[in-house]
Scaffold this motif. Structure first.
Motif, PDB file in Angstrom:
ATOM      1  N   ILE A 208       0.856  -1.190   0.000  1.00 47.61           N
ATOM      2  CA  ILE A 208       0.000   0.000   0.000  1.00 47.61           C
ATOM      3  C   ILE A 208       0.892   1.240   0.000  1.00 47.61           C
ATOM      4  O   ILE A 208       1.682   1.446   0.922  1.00 47.61           O
ATOM      5  CB  ILE A 208      -0.936   0.006   1.229  1.00 47.61           C
ATOM      6  N   LYS A 209       0.758   2.043  -1.024  1.00 49.84           N
ATOM      7  CA  LYS A 209       1.574   3.259  -1.166  1.00 49.84           C
ATOM      8  C   LYS A 209       0.756   4.535  -0.986  1.00 49.84           C
ATOM      9  O   LYS A 209       1.310   5.592  -0.680  1.00 49.84           O
ATOM     10  CB  LYS A 209       2.237   3.292  -2.556  1.00 49.84           C
ATOM     11  N   ALA A 210      -0.542   4.447  -1.190  1.00 50.51           N
ATOM     12  CA  ALA A 210      -1.409   5.622  -1.078  1.00 50.51           C
ATOM     13  C   ALA A 210      -2.835   5.160  -0.824  1.00 50.51           C
ATOM     14  O   ALA A 210      -3.175   3.986  -0.985  1.00 50.51           O
ATOM     15  CB  ALA A 210      -1.351   6.458  -2.362  1.00 50.51           C
ATOM     16  N   GLY A 211      -3.669   6.101  -0.374  1.00 47.59           N
ATOM     17  CA  GLY A 211      -5.074   5.779  -0.142  1.00 47.59           C
ATOM     18  C   GLY A 211      -5.327   5.193   1.231  1.00 47.59           C
ATOM     19  O   GLY A 211      -4.517   5.373   2.160  1.00 47.59           O
ATOM     20  N   PRO A 212      -6.448   4.475   1.385  1.00 46.80           N
ATOM     21  CA  PRO A 212      -6.856   3.956   2.692  1.00 46.80           C
ATOM     22  C   PRO A 212      -5.770   3.128   3.373  1.00 46.80           C
ATOM     23  O   PRO A 212      -5.142   2.272   2.744  1.00 46.80           O
ATOM     24  CB  PRO A 212      -8.076   3.090   2.367  1.00 46.80           C
ATOM     25  N   LEU A 213      -5.577   3.367   4.652  1.00 44.14           N
ATOM     26  CA  LEU A 213      -4.546   2.658   5.410  1.00 44.14           C
ATOM     27  C   LEU A 213      -4.976   1.230   5.706  1.00 44.14           C
ATOM     28  O   LEU A 213      -4.214   0.293   5.511  1.00 44.14           O
ATOM     29  CB  LEU A 213      -4.285   3.420   6.719  1.00 44.14           C
ATOM     30  N   PHE A 214      -6.204   1.082   6.198  1.00 46.84           N
ATOM     31  CA  PHE A 214      -6.710  -0.242   6.558  1.00 46.84           C
ATOM     32  C   PHE A 214      -7.791  -0.666   5.568  1.00 46.84           C
ATOM     33  O   PHE A 214      -8.808   0.010   5.432  1.00 46.84           O
ATOM     34  CB  PHE A 214      -7.233  -0.236   7.990  1.00 46.84           C
ATOM     35  N   ARG A 215      -7.540  -1.823   4.927  1.00 49.31           N
ATOM     36  CA  ARG A 215      -8.408  -2.278   3.833  1.00 49.31           C
ATOM     37  C   ARG A 215      -8.891  -3.707   4.056  1.00 49.31           C
ATOM     38  O   ARG A 215      -8.346  -4.434   4.890  1.00 49.31           O
ATOM     39  CB  ARG A 215      -7.646  -2.196   2.508  1.00 49.31           C
ATOM     40  N   ASN A 218      -9.625 -10.210   1.203  1.00 49.39           N
ATOM     41  CA  ASN A 218     -10.643 -11.201   0.829  1.00 49.39           C
ATOM     42  C   ASN A 218     -10.229 -12.599   1.253  1.00 49.39           C
ATOM     43  O   ASN A 218      -9.129 -12.821   1.770  1.00 49.39           O
ATOM     44  CB  ASN A 218     -10.959 -11.131  -0.671  1.00 49.39           C
ATOM     45  N   ARG A 219     -11.106 -13.550   1.036  1.00 47.21           N
ATOM     46  CA  ARG A 219     -10.868 -14.917   1.514  1.00 47.21           C
ATOM     47  C   ARG A 219      -9.649 -15.545   0.863  1.00 47.21           C
ATOM     48  O   ARG A 219      -9.063 -16.478   1.405  1.00 47.21           O
ATOM     49  CB  ARG A 219     -12.107 -15.773   1.253  1.00 47.21           C
ATOM     50  N   GLY A 220      -9.301 -15.055  -0.303  1.00 42.04           N
ATOM     51  CA  GLY A 220      -8.122 -15.585  -0.987  1.00 42.04           C
ATOM     52  C   GLY A 220      -6.827 -14.955  -0.514  1.00 42.04           C
ATOM     53  O   GLY A 220      -5.750 -15.313  -0.995  1.00 42.04           O
ATOM     54  N   GLY A 221      -6.941 -14.003   0.412  1.00 35.27           N
ATOM     55  CA  GLY A 221      -5.750 -13.356   0.933  1.00 35.27           C
ATOM     56  C   GLY A 221      -5.313 -12.144   0.144  1.00 35.27           C
ATOM     57  O   GLY A 221      -4.233 -11.593   0.405  1.00 35.27           O
ATOM     58  N   ALA A 222      -6.131 -11.720  -0.798  1.00 32.75           N
ATOM     59  CA  ALA A 222      -5.782 -10.546  -1.602  1.00 32.75           C
ATOM     60  C   ALA A 222      -6.268  -9.273  -0.900  1.00 32.75           C
ATOM     61  O   ALA A 222      -7.377  -9.233  -0.365  1.00 32.75           O
ATOM     62  CB  ALA A 222      -6.404 -10.643  -2.994  1.00 32.75           C
ATOM     63  N   VAL A 223      -5.439  -8.254  -0.916  1.00 30.90           N
ATOM     64  CA  VAL A 223      -5.800  -6.978  -0.310  1.00 30.90           C
ATOM     65  C   VAL A 223      -6.601  -6.163  -1.319  1.00 30.90           C
ATOM     66  O   VAL A 223      -6.145  -5.927  -2.441  1.00 30.90           O
ATOM     67  CB  VAL A 223      -4.538  -6.192   0.109  1.00 30.90           C
ATOM     68  N   GLU A 224      -7.791  -5.745  -0.925  1.00 30.32           N
ATOM     69  CA  GLU A 224      -8.640  -4.970  -1.817  1.00 30.32           C
ATOM     70  C   GLU A 224      -8.366  -3.478  -1.651  1.00 30.32           C
ATOM     71  O   GLU A 224      -7.688  -3.050  -0.712  1.00 30.32           O
ATOM     72  CB  GLU A 224     -10.114  -5.284  -1.535  1.00 30.32           C
ATOM     73  N   SER A 225      -8.915  -2.689  -2.553  1.00 25.54           N
ATOM     74  CA  SER A 225      -8.724  -1.233  -2.486  1.00 25.54           C
ATOM     75  C   SER A 225      -9.753  -0.585  -1.569  1.00 25.54           C
ATOM     76  O   SER A 225      -9.633   0.585  -1.216  1.00 25.54           O
ATOM     77  CB  SER A 225      -8.830  -0.618  -3.888  1.00 25.54           C
TER      78      SER A 225
END
Length: 309
Positions: A208-215, A218-225
């Motif tokens: 995470i370089k910009a935008g929301p700090l805490f996101r 998902n169940r697959g372990g992917a970080v969403e925006s």
């Protein structure tokens, strides 16, 4: 155009939730219906009539509901040019009597002190969601943060320093004018409970370089925006608390606000002066701030440095 902007700013002067409550007019509508049924004049309202209305409604509604209705009636009166004295004995004493006879003890969040926060961190594990949750808990605790403040943080609000980091809280419950406040978060004494290290690990791992700090993760372990929601924070805490064996009570349930209560409680235990605690927690009232102390026997530059993390 200018007039439209002026109206928009005026409409934004109150919190959105308050505006929705007033717009619904539920409290005023209920009061007007009661007055019509029993032959009273609803507007302009008088303290005596409002007191009689409260007495009639007292046993069927919770105290917070009755107070909100008084506030809604008072606002309607003010808009109509007939201010209502909500401190008049007919209103104030009626509410006090209802509270004594029918009220229930107020619920408040169980304090999540350093001991509980350590248990929460251990329950998070090493997966990416666990890394996020550990950073969420440690930053929420060290910053004495409300849920709305936590989920409102962006990367741009973080300034890394030699001592740790600084957080810019753009808007909070007690900052109605949106002036913002900056608080310092020093490095912890132990790596596993250092809020600065935990946040850096989360941001690096999630890229995470910009935008929301805490996101969301998902169940697959992917970080969403998508930014975490207030209820998302609550669900995360309940899940980790259950894994850590932390249980609240009916009077003091486990909730995200417990991180804030835990900060105040721990700071009091460690002898941090009132003014330092209030400066860090952004409390305006000493009485309100002290009400956050749980199970505490009153006996570094930032109060967060005295938490023992």
């Amino acid at each position: 155009m200018a007039l439209a902007k002026s109206k928009a700013y005026q409409d934004g002067a109150d919190a959105a939730a308050t505006l929705r409550a007033y717009a619904a007019r539920a409290g005023v509508a209920n009061f007007e219906a009661w007055c019509a049924k029993y032959g009273f004049t609803a507007m302009p309202a008088t303290p005596e009539v409002v007191g009689a209305y409260l007495a009639a409604a007292g046993e069927g509604y919770a105290m917070p509901t009755l107070r909100r209705r008084v506030a809604a009636i008072a606002r309607a009166c003010g808009v109509a040019g007939h201010p209502l004295d909500t401190k008049h004995p007919a209103i104030r004493e009626t509410l006090r009597g209802i509270g004594r006879k029918h009220g229930t003890p107020a619920r408040r969040a169980a304090a999540l002190t350093t001991t509980e926060v350590r248990k929460l961190c251990r329950a998070c594990g090493n997966g990416i969601a666990g890394v996020r949750d550990r950073a969420l808990f440690l930053l929420g605790f060290a910053g004495a943060m409300r849920r709305s403040e936590l989920i409102g943080l962006d990367v741009e609000h973080v300034t890394w320093t030699e001592e740790g980091l600084k957080l810019l809280i753009e808007r909070s419950k007690t900052d109605k004018q949106g002036e913002g406040v900056e608080i310092a978060i020093p490095r912890g004494k132990a790596e596993e409970t250092c809020p600065v290290a935990a946040l850096k690990e989360w941001l690096d791992l999630a890229e995470i370089k910009a935008g929301p700090l805490f996101r969301k993760v998902n169940r697959g372990g992917a970080v969403e925006s998508v930014r975490l929601s207030a209820d998302g924070v609550r669900q995360i805490l309940l899940k980790r608390a259950a894994a850590a064996g932390l249980k609240g009570t009916l009077a003091e349930p486990v909730s995200p606000h417990g991180l804030r209560a835990g900060f105040v409680t721990t700071a009091y235990r460690n002898g941090v002066p009132d003014e330092e605690i209030m400066g860090h927690t952004r409390h305006r009232s000493l009485t309100t701030m002290r009400s956050y102390v749980r199970r505490a026997k009153l006996s570094q530059a930032s109060p967060a440095g005295k938490l023992g993390l």
